[in-house]
Design a protein around this motif. Structure first.
Motif, PDB file in Angstrom:
ATOM      1  N   GLU A  77      11.820  12.141  71.790  1.00 41.68           N
ATOM      2  CA  GLU A  77      12.715  11.566  71.188  1.00 41.68           C
ATOM      3  C   GLU A  77      12.038  10.767  69.874  1.00 41.68           C
ATOM      4  O   GLU A  77      12.814  10.859  68.909  1.00 41.68           O
ATOM      5  N   THR A  78      10.874  10.327  70.128  1.00 44.21           N
ATOM      6  CA  THR A  78      10.093   9.524  68.881  1.00 44.21           C
ATOM      7  C   THR A  78       9.927  10.615  67.610  1.00 44.21           C
ATOM      8  O   THR A  78      10.017  10.359  66.543  1.00 44.21           O
ATOM      9  N   THR A  81      13.410  11.623  65.939  1.00 43.92           N
ATOM     10  CA  THR A  81      14.187  10.739  65.263  1.00 43.92           C
ATOM     11  C   THR A  81      13.291   9.921  64.185  1.00 43.92           C
ATOM     12  O   THR A  81      13.673   8.890  63.503  1.00 43.92           O
ATOM     13  N   GLY A  82      12.156  10.491  64.114  1.00 49.22           N
ATOM     14  CA  GLY A  82      11.337   9.915  63.028  1.00 49.22           C
ATOM     15  C   GLY A  82      10.401   8.676  63.217  1.00 49.22           C
ATOM     16  O   GLY A  82      10.129   7.726  62.276  1.00 49.22           O
ATOM     17  N   GLU A  94       7.438  14.325  60.222  1.00 44.56           N
ATOM     18  CA  GLU A  94       8.938  14.711  60.158  1.00 44.56           C
ATOM     19  C   GLU A  94       9.135  16.161  59.598  1.00 44.56           C
ATOM     20  O   GLU A  94       9.981  16.412  58.788  1.00 44.56           O
ATOM     21  N   ALA A  97      12.505  17.394  59.826  1.00 42.96           N
ATOM     22  CA  ALA A  97      13.666  17.223  58.899  1.00 42.96           C
ATOM     23  C   ALA A  97      13.797  18.005  57.873  1.00 42.96           C
ATOM     24  O   ALA A  97      14.890  18.428  57.231  1.00 42.96           O
ATOM     25  N   GLY A 102      16.613  15.306  62.317  1.00 42.55           N
ATOM     26  CA  GLY A 102      15.950  14.148  62.148  1.00 42.55           C
ATOM     27  C   GLY A 102      16.704  13.002  62.006  1.00 42.55           C
ATOM     28  O   GLY A 102      17.986  13.001  61.722  1.00 42.55           O
ATOM     29  N   LYS A 103      16.265  11.849  61.393  1.00 37.96           N
ATOM     30  CA  LYS A 103      16.987  10.635  60.940  1.00 37.96           C
ATOM     31  C   LYS A 103      17.556  11.241  59.519  1.00 37.96           C
ATOM     32  O   LYS A 103      17.120  11.920  58.798  1.00 37.96           O
ATOM     33  N   ASP A 104      18.764  10.553  59.358  1.00 34.33           N
ATOM     34  CA  ASP A 104      19.778  11.091  58.198  1.00 34.33           C
ATOM     35  C   ASP A 104      19.098  10.833  56.859  1.00 34.33           C
ATOM     36  O   ASP A 104      19.221  11.933  56.157  1.00 34.33           O
ATOM     37  N   SER A 105      18.471   9.869  56.643  1.00 30.12           N
ATOM     38  CA  SER A 105      17.910   9.837  55.455  1.00 30.12           C
ATOM     39  C   SER A 105      16.531  10.776  55.107  1.00 30.12           C
ATOM     40  O   SER A 105      16.617  11.086  53.845  1.00 30.12           O
ATOM     41  N   SER A 106      15.984  11.246  56.246  1.00 27.93           N
ATOM     42  CA  SER A 106      14.818  12.304  55.841  1.00 27.93           C
ATOM     43  C   SER A 106      15.443  13.489  55.691  1.00 27.93           C
ATOM     44  O   SER A 106      14.880  14.281  54.985  1.00 27.93           O
TER      45      SER A 106
END
Length: 509
Positions: A77-78, A81-82, A94, A97, A102-106
């Motif tokens: 999970e880590t 999710t970045g 990342e 990504a 991954g997280k949206d911004s990445s």
């Protein structure tokens, strides 16, 4: 070592062992230990068969306990999710990504940087930089191995631009590229995360001199920079419009999905590069959404750890029964040995057992007439992975590919079954493990999937061993000493001093 992890390892060490022949008394064994990942509608898939390993229900249950004790789900999970997956360097990892996970911004940043790279690739193909027939790509480590692997696999019949990947500082490597390229139609790509790698920048300067010496009026105008440090590239002299950045959170051996993949896209076109990303994403989704023994990269890690830590096997062999994957064993050497060749845990404590085995291998039937003697009759127990494609990569008489596949499958069967003979020198002990990875076809999507599978396998091994797969401080000491030799004034051990003197490099003589 935490008590729960120690208890899991103790249980694994005490689990009974059966021979492979005995294990196949279970008629469901192939179904239990084989799995398939589909790469999407019309894209085929890959079969992963671990039935010829010594994994049993009890061992799989024990490794599932270990995964729970090591909080594999939390580490995954880590990663996804970045979060702080690379604690020693204080950053995320990342590369997922770049494949849309991954997280949206990445993910948004990756998409924007891919679009920038796509525009440049397509502009070059359309002649915006004049006639471009060749690219010399200089890098080292992951910035060279990944592109070289993919281009060798995919560009044999598709090459839109002839790409030469050069990583060695040995001038012979560059001279070979020069001999194959016309300077009037050649671009230079410089791949360096920091844009400070001495070997890469030395090679780049030599390419610029070669271009200038051969009539190119503006060699600097032929440079494309692939880097996480665009400011340094500008200072070095690269036009900012020819810089393709990638994030600091992407390590070299995980970087071919980023702008480091520029030479791949230039060689085979954007659609093929995009298909690699999609194939990798299919494996990502499986890895994220599947738990326990059904998670195929995690199951592969269970097998790796069983042979490495429980059985004491110190090497793992990989044989590609496909000429297009000739560089795959070398690619895996860096991925696995640089990631997991560590001696301390994530909290800086000595590890409790061996970490990465030595990865080695070769290509198909060539290796059968060389190293397979040791695999079949030698004293070392070596787990083997076979990789093959059902569809051929050639248009010759089908007998070629049928013979290739028959040899691949026969080797796994022979390692397992062995043979007793009246003469000891003609006997094979058998009971030697192998796994088979069988692609429907070796195309861009399946290549991306193969690479992603091994990335996740490497990560899973690291989590279960409690180490960080994303740093690589072990490569730095030799570089530091090389810089000291260049600077001069340093006194080394007598053996090194003698070598320096013999080569005329010792200013202390």
């Amino acid at each position: 070592m935490p008590d729960a992890i120690k208890a899991a390892w103790d249980k694994l060490d005490q689990t009974g062992v059966q021979t492979l022949a005995e294990l196949f008394a279970d008629r469901d064994r192939v179904a239990k230990l084989s799995g398939r990942i589909s790469l999407g509608e019309g894209a085929g898939g890959i079969l992963f068969d671990w039935s010829k390993t010594h994994l049993t229900d009890d061992l799989l249950a024990g490794f599932e306990d270990l995964a729970e004790a090591a909080d594999f789900a939390g580490a995954r999970e880590t990663l996804v999710t970045g979060g702080l997956s690379n604690a020693s360097e204080g950053r995320a990892a990342e590369h997922l990504a770049q494949r849309g996970i991954g997280k949206d911004s990445s993910v948004e940043e990756a998409f924007a940087l891919h679009q920038r790279m796509r525009m440049l690739v397509e502009a070059i193909h359309q002649g915006a930089l004049g006639e471009i027939r060749h690219l010399i790509h200089v890098g080292i480590g992951g910035s060279a191995l990944g592109p070289a692997l993919a281009i060798n696999a995919l560009a044999r019949d598709l090459a839109l631009v002839d790409v030469h990947v050069v990583s060695n500082i040995d001038g012979c490597a560059l001279e070979q590229a020069f001999a194959a390229c016309d300077p009037a139609t050649t671009l230079l790509a410089i791949a360096s995360k920091t844009f400070g790698t001495v070997e890469t920048l030395t090679n780049a300067q030599s390419v610029l001199r070669w271009l200038g010496d051969n009539g190119v009026s503006d060699p600097g105008g032929r440079v494309i920079a692939l880097t996480a440090n665009p400011e340094q590239a500008v200072e070095w002299g690269v036009d900012e419009t020819r810089i393709l950045p990638f994030p600091e959170t992407i390590g070299g051996r995980y970087s071919l999905w980023s702008s480091i993949g520029f030479p791949i896209a230039l060689a085979v076109g954007w659609d093929e590069f995009s298909a690699m990303l999609e194939g990798a994403q299919a494996v990502d989704v499986h890895f994220i959404e599947t738990d326990g023994r059904d998670n195929l990269p995690l199951r592969a890690a269970f097998s790796d750890l069983y042979y490495n830590r429980v059985c004491g096997c110190r090497t793992r062999a990989v044989f590609a029964y496909d000429e297009r994957l000739a560089l795959f064993p070398a690619y895996l050497q860096q991925l696995e040995m640089e990631s997991n060749g560590k001696g301390v845990t994530v909290d800086g404590q000595p590890v409790s057992g061996p970490t990465a085995p030595i990865t080695w291998g070769g290509v198909g039937t060539e290796a059968q007439h060389a190293v397979f003697q040791l695999l079949h009759q030698g004293t070392h127990l070596v787990p083997v992975d076979f990789i093959a494609s059902i569809a051929p990569g050639d248009e010759l008489d089908p007998v070629h590919h049928r013979t290739l596949l028959m040899n691949c499958f026969a080797q796994g069967a022979a390692l397992m079954a062995g043979r007793r003979d009246a003469g000891a020198e003609r006997s094979y002990p058998g009971n030697r493990p192998s796994a088979t990875i069988l692609c429907d076809d070796l195309d861009a999507a399946s290549l991306g999937a193969l690479i992603a599978f091994h990335e996740h396998r490497t990560f899973a091994n690291a989590v279960l061993m409690g180490i960080n797969p994303f740093d690589q401080f072990g490569v730095e000491l030799g570089k530091t000493l090389a810089r000291k030799i260049e600077k001069g004034g340093e006194v080394f051990d007598p053996g090194t001093e003698a070598l320096l003197a013999a080569a005329g490099l010792n200013d202390n003589a």
